[in-house]
Design an enzyme around this catalytic site. Structure first.
Site, PDB file in Angstrom:
ATOM      1  N   MET A 246       0.872  -1.177   0.000  1.00  0.00           N
ATOM      2  CA  MET A 246       0.000   0.000   0.000  1.00  0.00           C
ATOM      3  C   MET A 246       0.911   1.229   0.000  1.00  0.00           C
ATOM      4  SD  MET A 246      -3.002   0.551   2.711  1.00  0.00           S
ATOM      5  CE  MET A 246      -2.260   1.285   4.088  1.00  0.00           C
TER       6      MET A 246
ATOM      7  N   TYR B 265       0.289   3.704  12.611  1.00  0.00           N
ATOM      8  CA  TYR B 265       0.025   3.529  11.172  1.00  0.00           C
ATOM      9  C   TYR B 265      -1.444   3.186  10.898  1.00  0.00           C
ATOM     10  CZ  TYR B 265       1.540  -1.480  11.883  1.00  0.00           C
ATOM     11  OH  TYR B 265       1.716  -2.756  12.307  1.00  0.00           O
ATOM     12  N   GLU B 266      -1.769   3.169   9.612  1.00  0.00           N
ATOM     13  CA  GLU B 266      -3.164   2.984   9.177  1.00  0.00           C
ATOM     14  C   GLU B 266      -4.072   4.088   9.689  1.00  0.00           C
ATOM     15  OE1 GLU B 266      -4.681   1.780   6.904  1.00  0.00           O
ATOM     16  OE2 GLU B 266      -2.824   0.763   6.396  1.00  0.00           O
ATOM     17  N   GLY B 267      -3.573   5.293   9.728  1.00  0.00           N
ATOM     18  CA  GLY B 267      -4.346   6.397  10.296  1.00  0.00           C
ATOM     19  C   GLY B 267      -4.086   6.416  11.782  1.00  0.00           C
TER      20      GLY B 267
END
Ligand SMILES: Cc1cc2nc3c(=O)[nH]c(=O)nc-3n(C[C@H](O)[C@H](O)[C@H](O)COP(=O)(O)OP(=O)(O)OC[C@H]3O[C@@H](n4cnc5c(N)ncnc54)[C@H](O)[C@@H]3O)c2cc1C
Length: 593
Positions: free
Chosen positions: A161, A437-439
């Site tokens: 990603m 991470y991931e927001g």
């Protein structure tokens, strides 16, 4: 070094609690019988214990390295990955048409928890690959699915990603990577940072999903498109062609997950990496949200997994270490430190939080399955709303809990927790990335309060609260005190929800995080009360393992008496509004205006 043992009993229990019977009845999941699920979990448990767990500590010490332009994974990684792919583990939730096992996401969630618990740095590779597969399953063209999906589902290739850039972290509207049309393809140029498994030696190809901007795109997130950029170009017959113009230029040195290569990626240093548009131009963020939501739930699951691992380690140590007689102990032989009330407090806190976060994550994934497959559109829509509401809670609450539980794990070890040899410190360091991470969890809190709660004036949240009340009402007889504690928590959540809906955006932003913690704390109480009701019923019916049921009642009671009351503190913070958060002025912070 302690080994990870998959908590199969609690996983099966959590799946049942999450509504596995309903999930197994969904169209397409007819094969997901209780026996099959038990067999899958058992095999996954063996793999996690026997293959992934033993290389976790060495992975931490050696890490992944970049040598002469090639990323080499930690010792044992290649062998473990090959076994992982051959076992078909990457394909658990995917369509058999592309070589998947076609099992529910809820089951994949339990399996995924094992990879993350046994070896979080390893587990990140399939976590991202699964998200990429999910995205391509929905938005890839037939040709893209044929070319990439089958091999990614098989684990023969892995997916990444590529969102983050030096100037675009939480704010993806700042993405500057360029995509210029060149015949049927696009030429991608730019730099991405922090790309997990952006390069590695586990597979012959890596499929990067890259956010980039075409020259005439509108500004902001509405001008971002999504591209497939393979490391190795793929010929028409499916064989591998030339190396694409996409390279890892360095790896980050990190606090934890050392064996997960975090790459700085350069696209187009030699004229432009070839990229293939996914779907339509300028809809990249919309498509990427599918991958991000999947990854957010799975990162939440990392919080659960690392909590479990830390708990197992601390429990093992507390049973062996002898130090001081516990208060009230009358015997001759000093027992291990597990005899001390404070050590027991830490251990039961760890256990209760792990079980509560697990139950909520599995429930969210069961709702995800229902949202995807239920025969009735209304049921699908309601389940999709529930998943959307719970995604930021699962992500942020479980990962913050993961750090707190791993920290308690260090504490149980005393000084030996702070030195590296026991492994407790590794879990704490590894856990620390998940809230980022991931927001970040701050971004999750914003997502919860703005997009999931206030936008519909609390309608979906109130629907969830109504279900919580039904659970509280079912806790009767001996469980009435648990039901009453849950009602107090729900009242706090309802009051906070109403106050958010009536507040201005500055206040909502200021209280977003305590609201998220409140939501998680009460949702955990909801799950633990459900668990207690199920455990009590099993005991009364003489079904299942009575010791497991009694332990569940003990953890649920502890949660109700020691953890759920914290909801009151979170409510107080929400009701206090923005003013206390904004008390410090710019001048007092020393900002030079
Ligand atoms: C080990 C690792 C692996 C990663 N893997 C990937 C990957 O595979 N692919 C990928 O694309 N990215 C990846 N990332 C990037 C990761 O997602 C970002 O680091 C994260 O989104 C935060 O962005 P940032 O680091 O720029 O922090 P910033 O955005 O600068 O945030 C700094 C602080 O400000 C706060 N903040 C920022 N904006 C707001 C706001 N609007 N409201 C409230 N608070 C705010 C944040 O919560 C945070 O506390 C990875 C990062 C790491 C460290």
């Amino acid at each position: 070094m302690s080994d990870y043992v998959a908590p199969l009993k609690d996983m099966s229990f959590a799946l049942k609690l999450a509504g596995m019977d309903e999930v197994a009845a969904l169209p397409g999941y007819e094969e997901a019988s209780e026996d099959l699920i038990a067999a899958v979990l058992e095999e996954a448990g063996k793999f996690a214990h026997g293959v992934l767990s033993p290389i976790n500590w060495d992975g931490d010490r050696n890490g992944a390295v970049l040598e002469n332009g090639v990323v080499r994974t930690a010792p044992g990684w290649i062998n473990a990955y090959h076994q992982f792919a051959e076992g078909g583990w990457n394909g658990v939730p995917f369509d058999p048409e592309y070589g998947g096992q076609g099992l529910p996401w809820a089951v994949a969630t339990a399996v995924n928890e094992m990879w993350q618990g046994a070896n979080m740095a390893f587990g990140l590779c399939p976590l991202l690959n699964q998200g990429a597969c999910e995205l391509l399953s929905h938005y890839g063209s037939d040709d893209q699915k044929r070319t990439y999906l089958e091999k990614m589902v098989a684990g023969q290739w892995t997916g990444t990603m590529n969102l983050t850039e030096p100037g675009a972290g939480s704010d993806l509207s700042q993405v500057r990577t360029k995509a210029v049309k060149d015949g049927d393809v696009y030429r991608i140029t730019g730099s991405k940072i922090f790309i997990t498994y952006g390069d590695h030696d586990l597979t012959e190809n890596i499929i990067h999903l890259v956010l980039a901007r075409t020259p005439d795109a509108p500004p902001g997130v509405k001008g971002i498109s999504l591209f497939i950029v393979p490391k190795m170009l793929v010929n028409a017959d499916g064989s591998l062609g030339e190396r694409n113009d996409a390279r890892c230029v360095s790896l980050e040195h990190k606090l934890g997950i050392h064996a997960s290569p975090t790459a700085v990626m350069a696209f187009g240093d030699s004229g432009g990496a070839i990229g293939y548009l996914v779907g339509e131009e300028n809809r990249g963020i919309e498509y990427m949200f599918m991958m991000m939501n999947n990854a957010r739930l799975n990162v939440g699951l990392q919080g659960v997994a690392i909590s479990e691992r830390a708990y197992q380690k601390a429990l093992g140590y507390a049973k062996e270490r002898v130090q001081g007689k516990p208060v009230g102990f009358k015997g001759d032989k000093t027992p291990a430190i597990i005899g001390h009330a404070d050590v027991r407090r830490m251990l039961i806190t760890m256990k209760a939080l792990t079980e509560a976060t697990r139950a909520l994550a599995y429930y969210a994934m069961a709702q995800f399955d229902i949202a995807g497959r239920h025969a009735e559109a209304e049921v699908r829509a309601a389940a999709a709303d529930r998943v959307a509401l719970l995604t930021p809670v699962v992500k942020a609450w479980s990962t913050d809990v993961g750090v707190e539980v791993a920290s308690l794990g260090v504490q149980v070890h005393g000084g030996l927790g702070f030195v590296e040899e026991t492994g407790a410190a590794q879990y704490y360091r590894d856990a620390r990335i998940a809230p980022i991470y991931e927001g970040t969890n701050g971004i999750q809190a914003n997502d919860l309060v703005f997009r999931k709660v206030t936008r519909d004036k609390g309608a979906v949240a109130m629907g969830c609260i109504a279900d919580m009340r039904a659970t509280a009402a079912s806790a009767t007889g001996d469980l009435a005190p648990l039901g009453a504690a849950l009602v107090t928590g729900i009242d706090a959540l309802e009051a906070a929800t109403k106050s958010l809906v009536d507040s201005d955006p500055v206040t909502v932003a200021a209280v977003a995080y305590p609201y998220l913690r409140l939501f998680g704390t009460v949702a955990g109480g909801w799950m633990m009360t459900k668990a207690a009701v199920a455990a009590q019923a099993a005991l009364a019916a003489g079904e299942g393992d009575p010791e497991f049921a009694r332990a569940k009642l003990a953890t649920a009671t502890f949660y109700a008496t020691n953890i759920l009351p914290m909801a009151g503190g979170h409510l107080a913070a929400v009701q206090a509004g923005a003013a206390p958060v904004l008390t410090m002025t710019d001048e007092q912070f020393g900002i030079d205006l």
